[in-house]
Motif scaffolding. Structure first.
Motif, PDB file in Angstrom:
ATOM      1  N   ASP A 177       0.811  -1.219   0.000  1.00  0.00           N
ATOM      2  CA  ASP A 177       0.000   0.000   0.000  1.00  0.00           C
ATOM      3  C   ASP A 177       0.848   1.274   0.000  1.00  0.00           C
ATOM      4  OD1 ASP A 177       1.022   0.062   2.552  1.00  0.00           O
ATOM      5  OD2 ASP A 177      -0.906  -0.043   3.581  1.00  0.00           O
ATOM      6  N   ARG A 248     -15.811 -12.972   6.841  1.00  0.00           N
ATOM      7  CA  ARG A 248     -15.200 -12.354   8.026  1.00  0.00           C
ATOM      8  C   ARG A 248     -13.719 -12.708   8.122  1.00  0.00           C
ATOM      9  NH1 ARG A 248     -20.113 -13.879  10.446  1.00  0.00           N
ATOM     10  NH2 ARG A 248     -19.163 -15.700  11.482  1.00  0.00           N
ATOM     11  N   ALA A 251     -11.805 -10.626   5.650  1.00  0.00           N
ATOM     12  CA  ALA A 251     -11.667  -9.246   6.123  1.00  0.00           C
ATOM     13  C   ALA A 251     -10.582  -9.137   7.190  1.00  0.00           C
ATOM     14  CB  ALA A 251     -13.004  -8.755   6.665  1.00  0.00           C
ATOM     15  N   GLN A 252     -10.522 -10.108   8.090  1.00  0.00           N
ATOM     16  CA  GLN A 252      -9.499 -10.065   9.150  1.00  0.00           C
ATOM     17  C   GLN A 252      -8.100 -10.271   8.577  1.00  0.00           C
ATOM     18  OE1 GLN A 252      -9.825  -9.012  12.052  1.00  0.00           O
ATOM     19  NE2 GLN A 252     -11.850  -9.473  12.870  1.00  0.00           N
ATOM     20  N   MET A 254      -7.079  -9.422   5.606  1.00  0.00           N
ATOM     21  CA  MET A 254      -6.718  -8.169   4.934  1.00  0.00           C
ATOM     22  C   MET A 254      -6.341  -7.096   5.952  1.00  0.00           C
ATOM     23  SD  MET A 254      -6.861  -8.691   1.702  1.00  0.00           S
ATOM     24  CE  MET A 254      -7.594  -9.719   0.424  1.00  0.00           C
ATOM     25  N   ASP A 255      -7.065  -7.071   7.072  1.00  0.00           N
ATOM     26  CA  ASP A 255      -6.823  -6.044   8.083  1.00  0.00           C
ATOM     27  C   ASP A 255      -5.512  -6.284   8.828  1.00  0.00           C
ATOM     28  OD1 ASP A 255      -7.471  -3.780   9.709  1.00  0.00           O
ATOM     29  OD2 ASP A 255      -8.143  -5.139  11.280  1.00  0.00           O
ATOM     30  N   TRP A 256      -5.221  -7.545   9.164  1.00  0.00           N
ATOM     31  CA  TRP A 256      -4.045  -7.861   9.977  1.00  0.00           C
ATOM     32  C   TRP A 256      -2.792  -8.077   9.147  1.00  0.00           C
ATOM     33  CZ3 TRP A 256      -3.698  -9.681  15.435  1.00  0.00           C
ATOM     34  CH2 TRP A 256      -4.818  -9.286  16.184  1.00  0.00           C
ATOM     35  N   SER A 259      -2.754  -7.211   1.834  1.00  0.00           N
ATOM     36  CA  SER A 259      -3.258  -7.870   0.625  1.00  0.00           C
ATOM     37  C   SER A 259      -2.175  -8.697  -0.049  1.00  0.00           C
ATOM     38  CB  SER A 259      -3.811  -6.819  -0.348  1.00  0.00           C
ATOM     39  OG  SER A 259      -2.825  -5.815  -0.600  1.00  0.00           O
ATOM     40  N   THR A 347      -9.755 -14.135  13.746  1.00  0.00           N
ATOM     41  CA  THR A 347     -11.200 -13.889  13.812  1.00  0.00           C
ATOM     42  C   THR A 347     -11.820 -14.405  15.101  1.00  0.00           C
ATOM     43  OG1 THR A 347     -11.309 -14.041  11.394  1.00  0.00           O
ATOM     44  CG2 THR A 347     -13.393 -14.253  12.606  1.00  0.00           C
ATOM     45  N   ALA A 351      -8.681 -11.191  17.585  1.00  0.00           N
ATOM     46  CA  ALA A 351      -9.446  -9.943  17.463  1.00  0.00           C
ATOM     47  C   ALA A 351     -10.434  -9.758  18.611  1.00  0.00           C
ATOM     48  CB  ALA A 351     -10.156  -9.886  16.111  1.00  0.00           C
TER      49      ALA A 351
END
Length: 427
Positions: A177, A248, A251-252, A254-256, A259, A347, A351
């Motif tokens: 990113d 879910r 998403a976790q 990708m967040d932690w 990508s 997850t 989290a």
């Protein structure tokens, strides 16, 4: 990277066996790399990992893994993986045994707290702390020329293999990113020994043995964290049959973890894993179910290691591979499956705990200890750290010593120190 002209493929050189401080000749019964491994095994830092958090605290139940049991599992996986590629197994074993030595009390939660209180002096990172411990803090060898402590005084090859992130915070590479990596492997005041151990190494490139250690770590904690979560009743593996649950997990991840693998790759991995012959469904806690779960974890470890070995051999051939003669090749589907297992642990275990009052109190405890020890140093410090504090040249150096002291504590001793030093002052 292809094999270099400077290094014969599969061989370790005299430079690889060199130590930061010269030592008197030893008997030839053991190799220098076998001595490195023995120094880690006999270190106080390794023993302390038995009382440090892996994912759940060591006192949470009798089954849960600690940093020490995790480390021993990483070493077993890494040693066999490295040996299959032609690495010296003792170099890889040493790196695996060392990889978590710098982690503070309360795992990544404690690391986060120390990073906040030391932000003004270069921050805190468990991997950079590992290098500091190996080359300065762990008592074993003093430089005969200067009297300066040099930690365990490992060989260059073993130190380099133990360096998961071969760069400083200022030199960190960019993530996909565009932001710098938050991970780094050396503090500014350890730059001299870092430069020594990296002689001849390509900038910001890990040696093959370090890559093997890193993959063994990823494999071990992805598989074993899921095993612990299932046994602890926090996760049912049948959850991957639910599309909403799969979303879910994506998403976790990708967040932690970013990508590294796209959503389609993760979804495909979540279809492949339950289709394997050993995937556990309907875990009931019986001995038969526990045996099936253990077989699943074993088969997954073999699946991931075999995939990496085959892919690496396809590129570099069948000869022995060492140091900078090759890079470890991990197929994208294998990486996706490892990330899915990490995502399940995030997850359903990691989290949710972030919102628990206990984790906030742990960070407060760490911050309290740094504050009170800074105020009462050097008297309140253990003798080795008190000597470091007195020798420090400025406030930044003294704060780094206090951070070193707190990072050395276990979960239990950190709580005991807090009860003794902080709570009485609040009465």
């Amino acid at each position: 990277m292809p094999p270099t002209a400077q290094r014969p493929v599969g061989e370790y050189t005299t430079d690889d066996r060199e130590r930061w401080a010269a030592e008197a000749p030893k008997s030839q019964e053991r190799t220098p790399f076998e001595r490195d491994r023995a120094r880690i095994l006999h270190s106080s830092a390794l023993r302390r990992l038995g009382a440090k958090t892996q994912v759940l605290g060591p006192a949470s139940d009798d089954f849960v893994r600690t940093r020490l049991t995790h480390t021993l599992e990483v070493a077993q996986v890494g040693r066999e993986l490295g040996k299959a590629l032609g690495c010296d197994p003792d170099v890889v074993d040493t790196a695996c045994l060392a990889h978590d030595l710098g982690h503070p009390p309360f795992g990544h939660n404690g690391e986060r707290a120390l990073a906040e209180v030391s932000a003004g002096i270069g921050g805190f990172e468990g991997n950079a702390q590992t290098l500091r411990l190996l080359t300065r803090l762990e008592p074993k060898v003093a430089d005969p020329a200067t009297g300066r402590p040099v930690g365990l005084n490992l060989t260059r090859a073993s130190l380099d293999a133990s360096t998961k992130y071969p760069w400083s915070a200022l030199d960190a590479p960019l993530r996909p990113d565009g932001t710098p990596s938050a991970k780094f492997g050396v503090y500014a005041d350890d730059a001299e020994v870092f430069a020594w151990l990296r002689v001849g190494a390509p900038e910001r490139v890990r040696c093959l043995e370090a890559q093997v250690m890193d993959l063994a770590d990823d494999i071990s904690y992805s598989v074993h964290d899921v095993e612990d979560a299932v046994v602890g009743g926090r996760l049912e593996l049948d959850v991957l049959a639910d599309p909403a649950a799969r979303d879910r997990v994506v998403a976790q991840v990708m967040d932690w973890y970013g990508s590294v693998v796209d959503e389609d790759g993760l979804q495909a991995a979540m279809r492949r894993l339950p289709a394997t012959d050993t995937w556990v469904s309907g875990f009931d806690g019986s001995r038969r179910a526990l045996a099936a779960l253990k077989d699943m974890t074993s088969q997954l470890i073999g699946r991931f290691c075999d995939a990496a070995i085959d892919a690496t051999r396809e590129v570099y051939g069948s000869g022995p591979l060492t140091r900078y003669a090759a890079e470890l090749v991990v197929p994208a589907p294998t990486l996706a499956e490892i990330l899915v297992l990490k995502g399940l642990a995030v997850t359903y275990v990691m989290a949710p705990r972030e919102q628990e009052p206990l984790y906030r109190r742990q960070r407060e405890l760490i911050a309290d200890l740094v504050a009170v020890l800074s105020d009462r140093a050097p008297v309140a410090l253990e003798p080795p750290f008190a000597a470091d504090w007195l020798a420090a040249g400025d406030d930044s150096g003294r704060l780094r010593v206090v951070v070193d002291q707190v990072a050395s504590l276990t979960d239990v001793s950190a709580a005991e120190w807090h009860a003794r030093l902080v709570r009485p002052s609040r009465l």
